[in-house]
Design a protein around this motif. Structure first.
Motif, PDB file in Angstrom:
ATOM      1  N   ALA A  32       0.662  -1.545   0.208  1.00 42.54           N
ATOM      2  CA  ALA A  32      -0.437  -0.209  -0.016  1.00 42.54           C
ATOM      3  C   ALA A  32       0.768   1.181   0.227  1.00 42.54           C
ATOM      4  CB  ALA A  32      -0.620   0.424   0.888  1.00 42.54           C
ATOM      5  N   ASP A  56      -8.729  -9.805  10.434  1.00 39.15           N
ATOM      6  CA  ASP A  56      -8.451  -8.810  10.304  1.00 39.15           C
ATOM      7  C   ASP A  56      -7.801  -8.316  12.019  1.00 39.15           C
ATOM      8  OD1 ASP A  56      -8.827  -5.852  10.574  1.00 39.15           O
ATOM      9  OD2 ASP A  56     -11.223  -6.378  11.452  1.00 39.15           O
ATOM     10  N   ASP A  76      -7.162  -1.230   7.368  1.00 37.70           N
ATOM     11  CA  ASP A  76      -8.470  -1.839   6.833  1.00 37.70           C
ATOM     12  C   ASP A  76      -7.734  -3.298   5.880  1.00 37.70           C
ATOM     13  OD1 ASP A  76     -10.458  -1.625   5.675  1.00 37.70           O
ATOM     14  OD2 ASP A  76     -10.326  -0.539   4.237  1.00 37.70           O
ATOM     15  N   PHE A 126      -9.565  -5.353   4.460  1.00 34.96           N
ATOM     16  CA  PHE A 126     -10.490  -5.702   3.448  1.00 34.96           C
ATOM     17  C   PHE A 126      -9.830  -4.812   2.370  1.00 34.96           C
ATOM     18  CE2 PHE A 126     -12.865  -7.476   7.086  1.00 34.96           C
ATOM     19  CZ  PHE A 126     -12.180  -9.155   6.800  1.00 34.96           C
ATOM     20  N   GLY A 127      -9.934  -3.382   2.575  1.00 35.02           N
ATOM     21  CA  GLY A 127      -9.501  -2.668   1.923  1.00 35.02           C
ATOM     22  C   GLY A 127      -7.563  -3.059   0.719  1.00 35.02           C
ATOM     23  N   LEU A 128      -6.705  -3.379   1.929  1.00 34.81           N
ATOM     24  CA  LEU A 128      -5.916  -3.509   1.464  1.00 34.81           C
ATOM     25  C   LEU A 128      -5.810  -4.648   0.204  1.00 34.81           C
ATOM     26  CD1 LEU A 128      -3.390  -3.010   4.256  1.00 34.81           C
ATOM     27  CD2 LEU A 128      -3.223  -1.373   2.712  1.00 34.81           C
ATOM     28  N   GLU A 169      -8.435  -5.684  -1.301  1.00 36.17           N
ATOM     29  CA  GLU A 169      -9.217  -5.505  -2.309  1.00 36.17           C
ATOM     30  C   GLU A 169      -7.941  -4.374  -3.487  1.00 36.17           C
ATOM     31  OE1 GLU A 169     -12.766  -2.461  -3.741  1.00 36.17           O
ATOM     32  OE2 GLU A 169     -12.897  -3.252  -2.038  1.00 36.17           O
ATOM     33  N   LYS A 170      -7.090  -4.368  -2.581  1.00 30.79           N
ATOM     34  CA  LYS A 170      -5.956  -3.303  -3.527  1.00 30.79           C
ATOM     35  C   LYS A 170      -5.230  -3.656  -4.489  1.00 30.79           C
ATOM     36  CE  LYS A 170      -6.908   0.888  -1.411  1.00 30.79           C
ATOM     37  NZ  LYS A 170      -5.901   2.469  -0.731  1.00 30.79           N
ATOM     38  N   ALA A 192     -13.528  -9.336  -0.819  1.00 34.56           N
ATOM     39  CA  ALA A 192     -12.417  -7.960  -1.204  1.00 34.56           C
ATOM     40  C   ALA A 192     -11.435  -8.298  -2.549  1.00 34.56           C
ATOM     41  CB  ALA A 192     -11.716  -7.997   0.034  1.00 34.56           C
ATOM     42  N   LYS A 239     -13.512  -8.469  -5.150  1.00 37.31           N
ATOM     43  CA  LYS A 239     -14.007  -7.013  -5.431  1.00 37.31           C
ATOM     44  C   LYS A 239     -12.615  -6.068  -6.409  1.00 37.31           C
ATOM     45  CE  LYS A 239     -15.940  -4.853  -2.580  1.00 37.31           C
ATOM     46  NZ  LYS A 239     -16.541  -3.262  -1.616  1.00 37.31           N
ATOM     47  N   GLY A 240     -11.123  -6.564  -5.851  1.00 40.77           N
ATOM     48  CA  GLY A 240     -10.346  -5.451  -6.490  1.00 40.77           C
ATOM     49  C   GLY A 240     -10.146  -6.086  -7.571  1.00 40.77           C
TER      50      GLY A 240
END
Length: 291
Positions: free
Chosen positions: A163, A180, A189, A191-193, A195-196, A223, A226-227
């Protein structure tokens, strides 16, 4: 900048209490004491001292022992552990060299013993710097096909690296027992990581892993979907706990099998006899042609 020492095996824990006090979150003195102890007692590998923005830290290098050279793996331990932690970390860092992978297990920052475990969130920036320093060290050793393998919070450290830094310098990620950490501050985050993430990603965990690791498996898959990461794969090892106790061999087999497909690199097989014959033939030809 870099010093090398030969050393012997150590089994000792870093235990942390959970008292609320106003202390600095990181404990460099405690970390160096652990590293110096490990340097004295390690027997399988080579100690290196690396530098991350003027801060030295320990790493354990184990060169590949097979004729086949595939690449290198940076090994990242979890909370309250060290670079040769007997569960998960030591087994995988010692096993992969037999299959053409050089391993570099690095010491991640340690929090002060009197601090709460939530302070591990404050270690991530320095962990990113150390991963970058480890990559530089492997580049000096001529490795370019580099994989990151993180266990538990070590996997979070790897995701934080992607990230914040140039993720192209690492070609694949293995996350072992990822979950998590809602209690960590500042918050992460996960799940955000995920996803990216846009690199080959193995998410491997045990059916008897920590509750969050198993309960959140579907959320991690979602996740990645989605990414748009088509190179994400999730594997559950039946009967395995968070440390793959007595199932280390199964875990290592799945990890190295995936790595060979996801990060094949340019495999080099050294055949000294063939190399010698080719050199002799070339010299004979040059003599015959008068070159």
């Amino acid at each position: 900048m870099t010093k090398h020492f030969l050393a012997n095996t150590v089994l000792f824990p870093l235990l942390f209490s959970a008292f609320v006090v106003n202390a600095a979150p990181l404990d460099r003195e405690r970390e160096l004491q652990v590293s110096e102890k490990l340097e004295e007692e390690l027997k399988d590998g080579e100690i290196m001292w690396l530098d991350a923005n003027g801060e030295k830290f320990q790493a354990i290098l184990k060169k590949h022992t097979s004729d086949l050279t595939i690449g290198a793996a940076i090994i990242l331990h979890g909370m309250s552990a060290h670079a040769d932690w007997p569960q998960t970390i030591s087994p995988i860092r010692r096993a992969l060299p037999e299959y053409g992978w050089t391993t570099l297990s690095i010491q991640l920052p340690v929090i002060a013993a009197e601090n709460q475990i939530e302070d591990y969130g404050k270690t991530l920036d320095r962990s990113v710097e150390r991963i970058e320093a480890a990559i530089n060290a492997l580049h000096e050793l001529k490795f370019r096909n580099i994989v990151a393998i993180g266990h538990s919070f070590g996997a979070v450290s790897a995701l934080s690296y992607f990230a914040k830094a140039d993720g192209r310098r690492i070609v694949a990620l293995v996350a072992i027992g990822l979950q998590d950490y809602a209690f960590v501050k500042p918050p992460i985050d996960i799940f955000g990581l995920i996803e990216k993430s846009n690199i080959p990603f193995l998410d491997i965990y045990g059916s008897r892993d920590y509750k969050k690791a198993t309960d959140q498996a579907a959320d991690r898959r979602l996740a990645a979907k989605k990414g748009g990461n088509r190179d994400y794969i999730q594997v559950e090892i039946e009967g395995a706990d968070h440390y793959f106790t007595k199932l280390e061999g199964v875990m290592i087999k799945r990890v190295r099998g995936w790595m060979q497909k996801a990060a094949p690199g340019v495999s080099i097989f050294i055949d000294l006899e063939k190399e010698s014959m080719e050199k002799k033939t070339k010299e004979d030809n040059e003599i015959q042609t008068g070159q």
